[in-house]
Design an enzyme around this catalytic site. Structure first.
Site, short mmCIF file in Angstrom:
data_model
loop_
_atom_site.label_atom_id
_atom_site.label_comp_id
_atom_site.label_asym_id
_atom_site.label_seq_id
_atom_site.Cartn_x
_atom_site.Cartn_y
_atom_site.Cartn_z
CG ASP A 10 -1.89 -1.13 1.26
OD1 ASP A 10 -2.24 -1.62 0.18
OD2 ASP A 10 -2.32 -1.52 2.36
NE ARG A 11 -0.98 7.37 -0.27
CZ ARG A 11 -2.02 8.22 -0.26
NH1 ARG A 11 -2.30 8.93 -1.33
NH2 ARG A 11 -2.78 8.33 0.81
#
Length: 259
Positions: free
Chosen positions: A95-96
């Site tokens: 995930d970012r």
């Protein structure tokens, strides 16, 4: 398409034994341009590399992130492999706002084999997660299908019409006054799996704005870090082991949790 030397429509039904001629479509060309990034490379050879992704960096281009992704920063290192030209070499993702290690292929053969290793659960992915609350046991296994939430398409959850098998293991590293530091390992790699599973057992990830406690301990993102990645080399079979220390923002939050 030609059938026995004659042009035929796409709907033409074959009876068997015909000679077919067709011109395959051109492979899609990537329009990606390399961008200068200061990336830590934990391991590198001619077949693959393991990159230590910082928080806030999207892995590959997506709507709203046409530039400035990890893929753009890796282009000078020649990632390769996979069917999507906008995701060269990408085997798995983070995930970012999750930091830490991920492996990137540098050839089609390495990419294919690494994907096989992921499916065969030969890639060991170990995370550190700080959660709010105290686990009921020192270790545990969470087995619950995860998919897109029925009511909120931006979330993933156990309440879904598109369930996919998901298995997460955890063990306690350190018990704190109101938190616990967990070592988490994955058997599967569903979107937001760790965050969804830990929330489901009443242990939301500190700082997680979607599934946990936003702003907990002064965090501006979830306390989730891919700290260790180990796998057999896709070409030589040699065991590759890489580790990444906790970034400064997570170390500071952990110290606050210890008070």
């Amino acid at each position: 398409m030609l059938v026995d030397g004659r042009a035929r429509p796409k709907s033409w039904k074959l009876e068997g034994g015909e000679e077919l001629e067709f011109e395959p479509p051109e492979a899609p060309r990537s329009t990606l341009e390399p961008e200068q990034m200061d990336l830590r490379i934990a391991y590198e050879d001619e077949h693959l590399l393991v990159v230590d992704k910082p928080a806030g960096l999207v892995v590959h281009p997506a709507p709203g992130h046409a530039t400035g992704t990890l893929v753009h920063g890796l282009l000078a290192l020649e990632p390769e492999g996979g069917e999507e030209p906008e995701r060269p070499g990408i085997v798995h993702r983070l995930d970012r706002d999750t930091s830490g290690l991920l492996v990137v292929a540098r050839s089609e053969a390495a990419h294919r084999r690494l994907q096989e290793l992921v499916r065969e659960r030969e890639v060991e992915r170990e995370y550190l997660a700080l959660v709010a609350g105290r686990p009921r046991s020192r270790a545990g296994r969470i087995e619950a299908p995860v998919g897109r939430d029925r009511r909120d398409a931006t979330r993933h959850s156990l309440d879904t019409d598109t369930p996919r098998e998901a298995v997460t293991h955890f063990e306690v590293v350190e018990l704190l006054r109101a938190h616990a530091l967990l070592r988490v390992t994955l058997e599967t790699g569903r979107t937001h799996q760790i965050r969804v599973h830990l929330e489901a057992i009443g242990l939301p990830v500190a700082g997680d704005p979607v599934y946990g406690r936003a702003g907990d301990l002064g965090l501006e993102r979830q306390f989730l870090h891919a700290a260790r990645l180990a796998f057999p080399h896709p070409v030589t079979g040699e065991r590759i082991e890489t580790e990444s220390p906790l970034p400064a923002d997570l170390l500071q939050a952990l110290e606050r949790a210890r008070i």
